[in-house]
Design a protein around this motif. Structure first.
Motif, PDB file in Angstrom:
ATOM      1  N   THR A 109     -84.587  -4.334  18.945  1.00 59.62           N
ATOM      2  CA  THR A 109     -83.291  -3.653  18.994  1.00 59.62           C
ATOM      3  C   THR A 109     -82.138  -4.563  19.392  1.00 59.62           C
ATOM      4  O   THR A 109     -80.984  -4.218  19.186  1.00 59.62           O
ATOM      5  CB  THR A 109     -83.320  -2.493  20.012  1.00 59.62           C
ATOM      6  N   LYS A 132     -88.194  -4.774  10.317  1.00 65.34           N
ATOM      7  CA  LYS A 132     -86.977  -3.954  10.327  1.00 65.34           C
ATOM      8  C   LYS A 132     -86.522  -3.595   8.917  1.00 65.34           C
ATOM      9  O   LYS A 132     -85.866  -2.585   8.724  1.00 65.34           O
ATOM     10  CB  LYS A 132     -85.854  -4.663  11.095  1.00 65.34           C
ATOM     11  N   SER A 133     -86.908  -4.406   7.937  1.00 60.32           N
ATOM     12  CA  SER A 133     -86.541  -4.102   6.550  1.00 60.32           C
ATOM     13  C   SER A 133     -87.521  -3.118   5.906  1.00 60.32           C
ATOM     14  O   SER A 133     -87.364  -2.765   4.745  1.00 60.32           O
ATOM     15  CB  SER A 133     -86.464  -5.381   5.715  1.00 60.32           C
ATOM     16  N   GLY A 134     -88.522  -2.683   6.690  1.00 63.86           N
ATOM     17  CA  GLY A 134     -89.423  -1.649   6.192  1.00 63.86           C
ATOM     18  C   GLY A 134     -90.852  -2.071   5.922  1.00 63.86           C
ATOM     19  O   GLY A 134     -91.686  -1.229   5.580  1.00 63.86           O
ATOM     20  N   PRO A 155     -95.166  -3.118  13.482  1.00 65.84           N
ATOM     21  CA  PRO A 155     -94.007  -2.456  14.090  1.00 65.84           C
ATOM     22  C   PRO A 155     -94.408  -1.489  15.201  1.00 65.84           C
ATOM     23  O   PRO A 155     -95.513  -0.947  15.200  1.00 65.84           O
ATOM     24  CB  PRO A 155     -93.386  -1.692  12.921  1.00 65.84           C
ATOM     25  N   PRO A 157     -92.680   1.857  16.562  1.00 61.04           N
ATOM     26  CA  PRO A 157     -91.602   2.847  16.498  1.00 61.04           C
ATOM     27  C   PRO A 157     -91.590   3.699  17.776  1.00 61.04           C
ATOM     28  O   PRO A 157     -92.534   3.659  18.563  1.00 61.04           O
ATOM     29  CB  PRO A 157     -91.982   3.704  15.294  1.00 61.04           C
ATOM     30  N   TYR A 170     -82.765   4.094  22.571  1.00 62.68           N
ATOM     31  CA  TYR A 170     -83.694   4.501  21.500  1.00 62.68           C
ATOM     32  C   TYR A 170     -83.363   5.897  20.973  1.00 62.68           C
ATOM     33  O   TYR A 170     -83.859   6.293  19.929  1.00 62.68           O
ATOM     34  CB  TYR A 170     -85.136   4.539  22.003  1.00 62.68           C
ATOM     35  N   VAL A 173     -82.219   6.075  17.389  1.00 60.71           N
ATOM     36  CA  VAL A 173     -83.009   5.351  16.393  1.00 60.71           C
ATOM     37  C   VAL A 173     -83.587   6.343  15.381  1.00 60.71           C
ATOM     38  O   VAL A 173     -84.090   7.402  15.746  1.00 60.71           O
ATOM     39  CB  VAL A 173     -84.159   4.568  17.087  1.00 60.71           C
ATOM     40  N   LYS A 174     -83.501   5.988  14.105  1.00 58.56           N
ATOM     41  CA  LYS A 174     -84.036   6.838  13.040  1.00 58.56           C
ATOM     42  C   LYS A 174     -85.560   6.884  13.129  1.00 58.56           C
ATOM     43  O   LYS A 174     -86.199   5.893  13.509  1.00 58.56           O
ATOM     44  CB  LYS A 174     -83.634   6.299  11.670  1.00 58.56           C
ATOM     45  N   GLN A 177     -88.165   3.906  12.371  1.00 58.19           N
ATOM     46  CA  GLN A 177     -87.521   2.595  12.507  1.00 58.19           C
ATOM     47  C   GLN A 177     -88.150   1.838  13.684  1.00 58.19           C
ATOM     48  O   GLN A 177     -88.246   2.377  14.779  1.00 58.19           O
ATOM     49  CB  GLN A 177     -86.021   2.764  12.740  1.00 58.19           C
ATOM     50  N   PRO A 178     -88.577   0.594  13.479  1.00 58.01           N
ATOM     51  CA  PRO A 178     -89.184  -0.140  14.596  1.00 58.01           C
ATOM     52  C   PRO A 178     -88.164  -0.492  15.676  1.00 58.01           C
ATOM     53  O   PRO A 178     -87.078  -0.958  15.368  1.00 58.01           O
ATOM     54  CB  PRO A 178     -89.756  -1.391  13.953  1.00 58.01           C
ATOM     55  N   ILE A 179     -88.549  -0.237  16.908  1.00 57.75           N
ATOM     56  CA  ILE A 179     -87.741  -0.636  18.056  1.00 57.75           C
ATOM     57  C   ILE A 179     -88.362  -1.877  18.698  1.00 57.75           C
ATOM     58  O   ILE A 179     -87.790  -2.491  19.574  1.00 57.75           O
ATOM     59  CB  ILE A 179     -87.612   0.509  19.098  1.00 57.75           C
TER      60      ILE A 179
END
Length: 189
Positions: A109, A132-134, A155, A157, A170, A173-174, A177-179
């Motif tokens: 983050t 982070k790009s998925g 990741p 999440p 957090y 955060v969607k 999505q990795p934190i």
């Protein structure tokens, strides 16, 4: 503190027993041809060895993530309690001292709970970007002092509402999505 120490000791003991029991390989090592990462192809491990190590990473990832969720669920009830992430960092340090593999909890983050939980190596920095790009998983094979290693990242999440007790940032955060990430380095045998 006793509960956290007990959980950490139990996890390290289980990991030691599992790693000791599964570390032997009765399959011959062969040179891998055609794919070179960071060293000459004759130093590259056989694909079967990489696959076994990748499966070990997946198993460890599942164990570690379940332990963090379990600790959070059962032992973290207020801001004064020992955070599960801090328990994981301590567990990972102790596991690293065994010599079987290295593992680190990393922030994704930009606001780490602890300053040492940031990506340090080029692999970790690239891995954070990829996650982070998925991407659900990131890895590379490297050779250090003639020994091949699998470096891998997965990741982390937000999976529980309790996470925002210690990490209020957090909250926005969607989902998915990795934190953070868990970074692994295991010898390939």
């Amino acid at each position: 503190m006793f509960k956290t120490g007990f959980v950490t000791s139990l996890a390290v003991t289980f990991l030691f027993i599992f790693t000791y029991a599964s570390s032997g390989s009765d399959q011959p090592q062969e040179s891998k041809s055609g794919k070179s990462t960071s060293a000459a192809s004759e130093q590259q491990p056989a694909e079967a060895a990489v696959k076994r190590t990748r499966e070990t990473v997946k198993m460890l990832d599942d164990i570690y993530k379940q332990a963090i969720v379990l600790i959070t669920d059962k032992y973290v009830n207020s801001e004064e309690d020992f955070p599960a992430g801090s328990a994981a960092v301590e567990l990972f340090k102790r596991v690293g001292k065994t010599g079987y593999h290295q593992v680190r909890l990393l922030d994704a983050t930009g606001e780490p709970y602890e300053p040492e939980n940031v990506a340090k190596t080029a692999f970790e920095k690239q891995g954070i970007q990829q996650l982070k790009s998925g991407k659900p998983y990131y890895e590379q094979v490297v050779v250090k002092d003639g020994q091949p290693y699998l470096q891998a990242m997965t990741p982390v999440p937000v999976v529980m509402k309790k996470c925002v007790m210690c990490h209020p940032h957090y909250q926005d955060v969607k989902a998915g999505q990795p934190i953070g990430a868990i970074s692994y380095e295991l010898p390939i045998k």
